[in-house]
Every structure is written in structure tokens, then in C-alpha cells.
Design an enzyme around this catalytic site. Structure first.
Site, PDB file in Angstrom:
ATOM      1  N   GLU A   1       0.529  -0.985   0.209  1.00 55.43           N
ATOM      2  CA  GLU A   1      -0.014  -0.181   0.066  1.00 55.43           C
ATOM      3  C   GLU A   1       0.415   1.154   0.343  1.00 55.43           C
ATOM      4  OE1 GLU A   1      -2.524  -0.572   3.780  1.00 55.43           O
ATOM      5  OE2 GLU A   1      -3.506  -2.020   2.754  1.00 55.43           O
TER       6      GLU A   1
ATOM      7  N   LYS B   1       2.586   4.157   1.046  1.00 57.27           N
ATOM      8  CA  LYS B   1       2.398   4.976   2.765  1.00 57.27           C
ATOM      9  C   LYS B   1       2.635   6.905   2.453  1.00 57.27           C
ATOM     10  CE  LYS B   1       5.478   5.020   6.875  1.00 57.27           C
ATOM     11  NZ  LYS B   1       5.438   6.241   6.999  1.00 57.27           N
TER      12      LYS B   1
ATOM     13  N   ARG C   1      -1.986   9.830  11.541  1.00 55.76           N
ATOM     14  CA  ARG C   1      -3.248   8.507  11.139  1.00 55.76           C
ATOM     15  C   ARG C   1      -4.653   8.675  12.049  1.00 55.76           C
ATOM     16  NH1 ARG C   1      -0.519   2.729  12.821  1.00 55.76           N
ATOM     17  NH2 ARG C   1      -2.276   1.274  12.467  1.00 55.76           N
TER      18      ARG C   1
ATOM     19  N   LYS D   1       7.372  -1.587   7.023  1.00 56.68           N
ATOM     20  CA  LYS D   1       7.666  -0.417   6.659  1.00 56.68           C
ATOM     21  C   LYS D   1       8.225  -0.387   5.455  1.00 56.68           C
ATOM     22  CE  LYS D   1       8.160   1.543  10.661  1.00 56.68           C
ATOM     23  NZ  LYS D   1       7.530   2.971  11.639  1.00 56.68           N
TER      24      LYS D   1
END
Ligand code: ATP
Length: 589
Positions: free
Chosen positions: A254, A256, A261, A427
Site C-alpha cells: 500500500e 505509505k 494516522r 514499512k
């Protein structure tokens, strides 16, 4: 389980002992014996008090009492002058100590030693403090002083010290949530891991403490709309092949997004937004609240996403720092206007009674797209499944060139692990960021229709660099920032004579522009850096297979290079040179 009311003095004795000890194990033991004396109701209140809060932090209940107000209440209870108390506070640097000394020096008729009044109980102190917090509006300050002074009037000097420290937010016992969990586990013989898990689903220690003290089973504690859960976190790796190997060969990758958040709770009562640290940040994002109501078709849902600042004119993503404007408490309405955002949703944990946290990510992703109807303000985070490291890299560069920080690669079969930093989310960020060292002069080869304020004009332009060896133009960016209203009008006018119905044969582009031009107009552009990107054709394959070079966060400098012919624009070779020479800045972790 204690049945008589616990006196506040007991709690204060325990707090003093906790402050005096240097052993964590002693700290836990002191808590355990305190809990054992109390009723379930009181255990909850004791836990809140020890943590320096009256309610779980995400409820945002604040006492609204500063040092001055607290000293006013002490003054009212003791008869000591406020100026005297302020001097005492200045001297000791501790409101608690100032209160203690003032109470010790005063002859209060209410005190046990001087009369028949009952000692303070834990519940009384807690309930009164909650009233202090809830006093708002006109006369609130006086109300707060009156309530507090009623406590100080009956408190022993030592009790007064802790009350004062608590109300000004300086209890500072250094007791962590995990210490409380350990003590609860010891006190009530419940499994520590099970307690931790319950805490991840419902991070309200006061409530959890009461629950276990009542002997209720932990599996009654479930994910609840309105109550934030501890977010799942990601590990970090620096190569696509390592990531794929770790995730068992294939990954949901996905974008980032570089924003804030947001854990979004949709309930019939409204929308609440919680931060990564579970603070209620709803007030900063009224536009997101509205957009979520419009885009999500569920009565109740818990969603996760990233709120990203976007360029108000072009809708392009902006770096995280731009969101800071939203953090000002005042004038949120203006900030909403000036600094618009887009919400990129990447997970769903709950929909209308259905707990999705134990479901595989791939299923949650499907559910997400079922309940979200994308709008200008709410999007689903861009994602793809890969089992090939090279393809992951191409997607990574695309993501970065679009203004993100890289990718988050996730195991398609993973459940949502609350509060965990496991290997199911990884990540993939760059270790360094570069800085574009010079401006470039690029040729306008296409344009995109403007929306909103830019309707009727062009909203953004497709720019290209020149390659003398092939006599062709290769795209490097889409730019919409840096243009004033006058610039946009001017651009529209000067480009009209060059408008053609299709891509010019000397232009190589993967992007489809709305309007194409004969390469003629040259403008000066600067960006944050030159990155690799599969979306652009400049130097395609020169650094890596399948990717070209792009200007990230490009902006028009205001300089029209009418003195330059398109063949005098920045060349692709110069772009490559700039890419290689740009300063590399190590990324903070
Ligand atoms: P962490 O949140 O892992 O402690 P951090 O605060 O340093 O670390 P980052 O290293 O930037 O944050 O990476 C994790 C954050 O990336 C997430 O907390 C989330 O805010 C953000 N993020 C952006 N896009 C996604 C996505 N698609 N999936 C999950 N998180 C995402």
C-alpha cells in the site's frame, strides 16, 4: 475484596511509599495491597487517580485547573493569603508542597484533629474532582475553586499535597500502564497476557480494573465503536526481496501516505477521530467528519486511515508538515479552508456488529471497498498484491514520486494485531531523502483541466525535458503548484496557439493529458527532489529497469523562460546529472 470504604489517607500512604521505593517489584506490591483493600468501584477510581487522570485519556476530560486556581482554593480553605501561597510555591517549585505547608500551618475547623468531621474517602475525592472537571461555562472558575477548597478544608496536609499535585497535572509517580496491569493480574489472579489483550481492545485501565475486581470474565471486553483500540504497528526493512521473503512470498503493498494516522469511529451518535496515541483529534478535522458520513455506508464502523494535506488548487498530496496548521485550536474553520485534506483509508476493524479484527487483511480490504463510496475527500489507500521484488520496487518509486514516504507491505492473511509491532506489516521507506539543488527549465507538453477556482482554465501542466540525441521530449512531472491566478490566465492564453488534438509526435509520455500542445512554452520549476518514478519517461531505465526520473512536489517558480527555445530546455542528461548530484539527507527514524 475490600468492603468498607477506603479512606483517601490510605491511598496517600501508598503513594508516598511508591515515591520512596526504588524497586519496581515493591511498587507493584504496594499497588496490589491497595487494590485488595478496595471495592471494585474504588479500584477503578484509584487506578485513574494514580495515572493522573479522571477518565481514560482518549475521553479528553480535563480538570482545567492551573497553579493559580489551585492556590486560590488552598487559600479559601486555609485563610492564607494567595500572595503568601504564591511565594511558597515559588520557593518550593511544587504546588503540592506549598499546599502541604499551608494546610499544616492553618487551623481549619474542618480537620479531623480539630473536630468530628469524617476523613476523606477515595470516592469522595474522585467524585468531587470529576465535578471540578465538568464545571464549564460561566462561573466555572468559582465553582472549581469552591469544590476544590471543600476538599482542602478536610484534607490532612499530606493528602492536600497529593490533591494539589493531581489537579495541576503534576502527580508524576512514573507508574506506567503496564505496571498497573501487572498489579491487577497479581491482585485478582488473572492472566497478564489476557489482561494486556483486553487493554489493547479497550484501553481504559480504570474500567478494566473495576471489571477484573468484580470477577467478570475478560472475554466480555470487546471492540466497541467509540472506544479506540491500540493501533497495529509496522516493522521496517530496506529491500523488497527481504520484505517478500518475510511475508511468505506475496504481499499487499500500500502507498505509505505521509500524514496523520486516524482511527475513525462512526456511531449513530456521530464520528470521532483518534490519533496514533489515541487522543481525540476530532475537533481538528470537521471536514473529515463530514466526508466520512457521506462516504461510508454503515451505521457503525471503525476504520483506519491516514489524513493527508493536499494542495487546495490541484488536489496533489503535500508533506506532513502542512497538516500542522490544523493543530491550532482556534479558527479551525479557516484552517479547513486553507489547508484541505484527503482521507486515505487502509483498514476496517468493525462494521455493524461484525468484529473484523480476527479476519484476514485481504477480507478486510474487500469489506472496506464494500462500505466506502470514494469521494474527493475520502479515498481508499492505493494498493496492489505482488510476489515479485522488482514489481514492488516499481510501485515503491511510483508511490514516492507521488508524494508519499514509500510503501507499507502487509501479509494478506494477517489478522489485525492490536498494539503489536509484528512482522505482518513492514514499512518500506527510503533511508535518505534528497534535495533538489537547482531549478530546471521544462517544456509544457500537456495540461489538465482545472476544477473549482481553476474551472475553465488549466489546473496543472505536464512538463518534459529535452533529449538532443533523439530530438524528443520526455515527461518529468505534472505541476499545479506555484501559479497565481494571473499566472493561470496567462498560461492559458499563451498555450492556446499550440493546442493540438493529440500527443505531439516528439513527446514521449505514459500519462494521458486532457489537452496536448506543440512543445514550445518553457517554464522554470523547482521541486523537493528528483526521484525515480514509473509514471514518467525521462531517463526511463537509466537508473533502474522500468522507472524514469520525476520531480517530486514540483512548483512553478514564477519565471517564464520565453528567452529559451524548447530545445534549450533542461535536457534528460542534465536531469540524470542532477539526480546523481543531489544532496542526500539521512531520514530520521
Ligand atoms: P510507528 O507508527 O510505526 O511507530 P512512526 O510514527 O515513525 O512509526 P512511520 O515510520 O512513518 O511512523 O510509519 C508508520 C505510519 O505510517 C503509521 O502509523 C501510519 O500513520 C502511516 N501509514 C501511512 N500509510 C499507511 C498504510 N497504508 N498502512 C498503514 N499505515 C500507514
Amino acid at each position: 475484596m475490600g468492603s468498607i470504604y477506603v479512606q483517601f489517607g490510605e491511598l496517600v500512604k501508598a503513594l508516598a511509599a511508591i515515591e520512596a521505593t526504588t524497586q519496581r517489584t515493591t511498587m507493584v506490591k504496594l499497588l496490589v495491597s491497595l487494590f485488595k483493600k478496595a471495592s471494585p468501584e474504588e479500584v477503578g477510581k484509584i487506578v485513574y487517580f494514580i495515572l493522573g487522570d479522571l477518565r481514560p485519556p482518549w475521553e479528553g476530560v480535563e480538570l482545567g485547573v492551573a497553579e493559580k486556581l489551585c492556590l486560590r482554593a488552598v487559600s479559601k480553605a486555609t485563610g492564607a493569603a494567595v500572595s503568601e501561597l504564591e511565594a511558597l510555591y515559588k520557593k518550593t517549585g511544587d504546588v503540592g508542597e506549598a499546599a502541604r505547608r499551608a494546610l499544616a500551618a492553618s487551623k481549619r475547623p474542618g480537620l479531623l484533629a480539630f473536630g468530628s468531621q469524617k476523613p476523606l474517602e477515595v470516592s469522595e475525592v474522585y467524585d468531587t474532582l470529576l465535578k471540578v472537571a465538568r464545571a464549564t461555562g460561566e462561573g466555572a472558575q468559582d465553582m472549581k475553586v469552591a469544590l476544590l477548597s471543600s476538599l482542602f478544608a478536610r484534607a490532612t496536609p499530606e493528602e492536600g499535597k497529593y490533591i494539589a499535585r493531581f489537579v495541576v497535572g503534576k502527580l508524576r509517580l512514573g507508574i506506567a500502564d503496564m505496571t498497573i496491569i501487572e498489579a491487577l493480574s497479581d491482585a485478582y489472579g488473572v492472566n497478564k497476557e489476557a489482561l494486556e489483550k483486553a487493554y489493547h481492545v479497550y484501553p481504559d485501565l480504570g474500567r478494566l480494573a473495576k471489571h477484573v475486581a468484580e470477577g467478570k470474565p475478560l472475554d466480555e471486553i470487546r471492540i466497541t465503536p467509540g472506544v479506540p483500540v491500540l493501533p497495529m504497528l509496522a516493522q521496517r526493512l530496506s529491500s523488497a526481496s527481504e520484505i517478500l521473503a518475510k511475508l511468505g512470498g506475496s504481499a499487499i503493498c500500500e502507498y505509505k501516505y505521509d500524514g496523520e494516522r486516524a482511527q475513525i469511529h462512526l456511531t449513530p451518535g456521530g464520528v470521532k477521530i483518534f490519533s496514533r496515541r489515541l487522543e481525540d483529534i476530532t475537533h481538528a478535522y470537521p471536514d473529515v467528519v463530514k466526508a466520512v458520513k457521506e462516504a461510508v455506508s454503515a451505521k457503525e464502523a471503525i476504520l483506519e486511515g491516514e489524513i493527508v494535506a493536499v494542495d487546495p488548487d490541484t488536489g496533489d498530496m503535500l508533506p506532513f508538515q502542512e497538516l500542522m496548521h490544523r493543530k491550532r485550536k482556534h479558527d479551525v474553520a479557516t484552517a479547513v479552508e486553507l489547508y484541505p485534506t484527503v482521507l486515505y483509508l487502509f483498514d476496517v476493524l468493525y462494521v455493524d456488529g461484525e468484529d473484523l479484527t480476527e479476519e484476514p487483511l485481504i477480507y478486510r480490504r474487500v469489506r472496506l471497498s464494500e462500505i466506502v463510496c470514494e469521494t474527493d475527500k475520502v479515498s481508499i489507500a492505493k494498493w496492489r498484491i505482488f510476489d515479485n521484488a522488482e514489481a514492488v520496487d516499481v510501485f515503491f518509486h511510483e508511490s514516492v514520486s507521488m508524494g508519499t514516504e514509500g510503501l507499507i507491505c502487509k501479509s494478506p492473511s494477517s489478522i489485525y494485531e492490536m498494539g503489536a509491532r509484528g512482522w505482518n506489516w513492514i514499512k518500506y521507506k527510503r533511508d535518505y531523502r534528497s534535495e533538489m539543488i537547482d531549478t530546471v527549465d521544462l517544456v509544457v507538453v500537456g495540461a489538465f483541466h482545472g476544477r473549482g477556482k481553476r474551472a475553465g482554465l488549466y489546473g496543472a501542466f505536464l512538463l518534459a525535458a529535452y533529449d538532443p540525441s533523439t530530438d524528443m521530449f520526455y515527461t518529468v512531472c505534472k505541476v499545479g503548484s506555484g501559479f497565481t491566478d494571473a499566472d493561470l490566465k496567462k498560461m492559458y492564453e499563451i498555450l492556446q496557439p499550440f493546442k493540438i488534438p493529440h500527443r505531439h509526435p516528439r513527446v514521449v509520455s505514459k500519462m494521458e493529458a486532457d489537452v496536448w500542445f506543440v512543445p514550445q512554452v518553457v517554464i522554470e520549476v523547482i521541486g523537493a527532489e528528483i526521484t525515480l518514478s514509473p509514471l514518467h519517461t525521462c531517463c526511463l531505465g537509466a537508473v533502474r529497469p522500468g522507472v524514469g526520473l520525476a520531480v517530486r512536489f514540483p512548483r512553478f517558480t514564477g519565471r517564464y523562460r520565453s528567452d529559451k527555445s524548447p530545445e534549450q530546455a533542461t535536457t534528460v542528461a542534465e536531469m540524470l546529472e542532477l539526480y546523481k548530484r543531489q544532496k542526500k539527507v539521512v531520514q530520521p527514524e
